[in-house]
Scaffold this motif. Sequence first.
Motif, PDB file in Angstrom:
ATOM      1  N   UNK A  18       0.936  -1.355   0.149  1.00 43.32           N
ATOM      2  CA  UNK A  18      -0.151   0.169  -0.359  1.00 43.32           C
ATOM      3  C   UNK A  18       1.118   1.422  -0.066  1.00 43.32           C
ATOM      4  N   UNK A  19       0.855   2.474  -0.603  1.00 32.77           N
ATOM      5  CA  UNK A  19       1.543   3.125  -1.304  1.00 32.77           C
ATOM      6  C   UNK A  19       0.400   4.309  -0.624  1.00 32.77           C
ATOM      7  N   UNK A  20       1.096   4.929   0.592  1.00 26.44           N
ATOM      8  CA  UNK A  20      -0.298   6.186   1.123  1.00 26.44           C
ATOM      9  C   UNK A  20       0.755   7.435   0.979  1.00 26.44           C
ATOM     10  N   UNK A  25      -4.628  17.094   5.122  1.00 20.34           N
ATOM     11  CA  UNK A  25      -4.851  15.858   6.515  1.00 20.34           C
ATOM     12  C   UNK A  25      -5.525  14.634   5.835  1.00 20.34           C
ATOM     13  N   UNK A  26      -5.443  14.752   4.955  1.00 24.54           N
ATOM     14  CA  UNK A  26      -6.013  13.000   3.963  1.00 24.54           C
ATOM     15  C   UNK A  26      -5.664  12.717   3.600  1.00 24.54           C
ATOM     16  N   UNK A  27      -5.510  11.190   3.472  1.00 23.58           N
ATOM     17  CA  UNK A  27      -4.766   9.896   4.055  1.00 23.58           C
ATOM     18  C   UNK A  27      -5.589   8.900   2.384  1.00 23.58           C
ATOM     19  N   UNK A  28      -4.555   9.040   1.185  1.00 23.06           N
ATOM     20  CA  UNK A  28      -5.220   8.360   0.344  1.00 23.06           C
ATOM     21  C   UNK A  28      -4.058   6.875   0.453  1.00 23.06           C
ATOM     22  N   UNK A  29      -4.660   5.796   0.363  1.00 19.66           N
ATOM     23  CA  UNK A  29      -3.987   4.946   1.178  1.00 19.66           C
ATOM     24  C   UNK A  29      -4.604   3.583  -0.988  1.00 19.66           C
ATOM     25  N   UNK A  30      -3.450   3.736  -1.639  1.00 23.16           N
ATOM     26  CA  UNK A  30      -3.635   3.036  -2.523  1.00 23.16           C
ATOM     27  C   UNK A  30      -2.642   1.942  -2.750  1.00 23.16           C
ATOM     28  N   UNK A  31      -3.776   0.678  -3.334  1.00 25.69           N
ATOM     29  CA  UNK A  31      -2.851  -0.702  -3.597  1.00 25.69           C
ATOM     30  C   UNK A  31      -1.510  -0.971  -5.055  1.00 25.69           C
ATOM     31  N   UNK A  96      -1.321   2.113  -9.572  1.00 26.89           N
ATOM     32  CA  UNK A  96      -2.057   1.470  -8.369  1.00 26.89           C
ATOM     33  C   UNK A  96      -3.513   1.148  -8.961  1.00 26.89           C
ATOM     34  N   UNK A  97      -4.101   0.583  -7.437  1.00 26.93           N
ATOM     35  CA  UNK A  97      -5.377  -0.222  -8.084  1.00 26.93           C
ATOM     36  C   UNK A  97      -6.271   1.220  -9.110  1.00 26.93           C
ATOM     37  N   UNK A 128       5.523   3.959   1.895  1.00 22.14           N
ATOM     38  CA  UNK A 128       4.578   2.004   2.193  1.00 22.14           C
ATOM     39  C   UNK A 128       4.046   1.779   3.038  1.00 22.14           C
ATOM     40  N   UNK A 129       3.703   1.622   3.589  1.00 19.27           N
ATOM     41  CA  UNK A 129       3.050   0.775   4.361  1.00 19.27           C
ATOM     42  C   UNK A 129       3.396  -0.706   4.670  1.00 19.27           C
ATOM     43  N   UNK A 130       3.959  -1.006   5.840  1.00 21.12           N
ATOM     44  CA  UNK A 130       5.126  -1.432   5.845  1.00 21.12           C
ATOM     45  C   UNK A 130       4.217  -3.254   6.113  1.00 21.12           C
ATOM     46  N   UNK A 131       2.762  -3.455   6.681  1.00 24.43           N
ATOM     47  CA  UNK A 131       2.308  -4.657   6.843  1.00 24.43           C
ATOM     48  C   UNK A 131       1.304  -5.371   4.828  1.00 24.43           C
ATOM     49  N   UNK A 132       1.929  -6.917   5.324  1.00 19.18           N
ATOM     50  CA  UNK A 132       0.993  -7.024   3.979  1.00 19.18           C
ATOM     51  C   UNK A 132      -0.799  -6.937   4.032  1.00 19.18           C
ATOM     52  N   UNK A 133      -0.514  -6.818   2.869  1.00 17.88           N
ATOM     53  CA  UNK A 133      -2.428  -7.253   2.466  1.00 17.88           C
ATOM     54  C   UNK A 133      -2.985  -8.680   2.361  1.00 17.88           C
ATOM     55  N   UNK A 134      -4.354  -8.522   1.885  1.00 21.32           N
ATOM     56  CA  UNK A 134      -4.441  -9.982   1.187  1.00 21.32           C
ATOM     57  C   UNK A 134      -4.589  -9.973  -0.402  1.00 21.32           C
ATOM     58  N   UNK A 135      -4.272  -8.775  -0.715  1.00 19.66           N
ATOM     59  CA  UNK A 135      -3.234  -8.632  -2.146  1.00 19.66           C
ATOM     60  C   UNK A 135      -2.168  -8.942  -2.751  1.00 19.66           C
ATOM     61  N   UNK A 136      -1.656  -8.776  -1.618  1.00 22.35           N
ATOM     62  CA  UNK A 136      -0.510  -8.901  -1.716  1.00 22.35           C
ATOM     63  C   UNK A 136       0.885 -10.548  -1.107  1.00 22.35           C
ATOM     64  N   UNK A 137      -0.693 -11.297  -0.166  1.00 25.18           N
ATOM     65  CA  UNK A 137      -0.230 -12.615   0.025  1.00 25.18           C
ATOM     66  C   UNK A 137      -0.517 -13.177  -0.971  1.00 25.18           C
ATOM     67  N   UNK A 138      -1.879 -13.088  -2.131  1.00 25.48           N
ATOM     68  CA  UNK A 138      -2.715 -13.718  -2.610  1.00 25.48           C
ATOM     69  C   UNK A 138      -1.930 -13.311  -4.376  1.00 25.48           C
TER      70      UNK A 138
END
Length: 167
Positions: A18-20, A25-31, A96-97, A128-138
């Motif tokens: 995830x690219x943040x 004040x707004x956060x845009x989060x995109x795979x 991104x997505x 870049x968000x450090x945690x993996x997400x479902x899309x990343x795992x699959x």
Amino acid sequence: MFKNQKTLAVARNLIGKILVRRVGKRLIREIITETEAYVGPHDLACHSSRGRTKRNEPMYDEAGTIYVYFTYGMHWMLNIVTEETGFGAAVLIRATENFKGPGRLTKALKIDGSLNAKKLGKKSGLWIESEDNKANQAKKLIRTPRIGISYSGPIWSKKLYRFVLRD
DNA sequence: ACCGTGATTGAG
DNA sequence: TCAATCACGGTT
């Protein structure tokens, strides 16, 4: 993750992450769905292949540095520097997505030259968000040649250095 | 397939 | 100086 891996591995591993972007004040989060590796000065499609210039200077800074440059009179391209300091390699974030294409991505995330040479992180407002997400795992990856670099000749223009997340 | 658009580059 | 080029995107 940028320091300890080869550029190709970084490009591959960024897919699904995830690219943040903070805008106000707004956060845009995109795979991240599409990247390209520019692997170093020996890579004739890589900006560093023609030596150090004013434009590509940030590519020689430490891994995790943001390299943004302007092209075609209209578009900002977003890259993340990789490998050892002084080497000259980077990964281009192409899509991104929700935002397909490197120029549209930067426009949507308000990324321009003011971010150039800054570091990924809360301070610059791009990370870049450090945690993996479902899309990343699959993730199911497709590899293709890089886009828009036919000038680099028959060898480098055919390398499968573009990574795309299957829809 | 063509072209807008303007910074960057390398040649002279 | 200056012309060619360009990690694109929108339109024909």
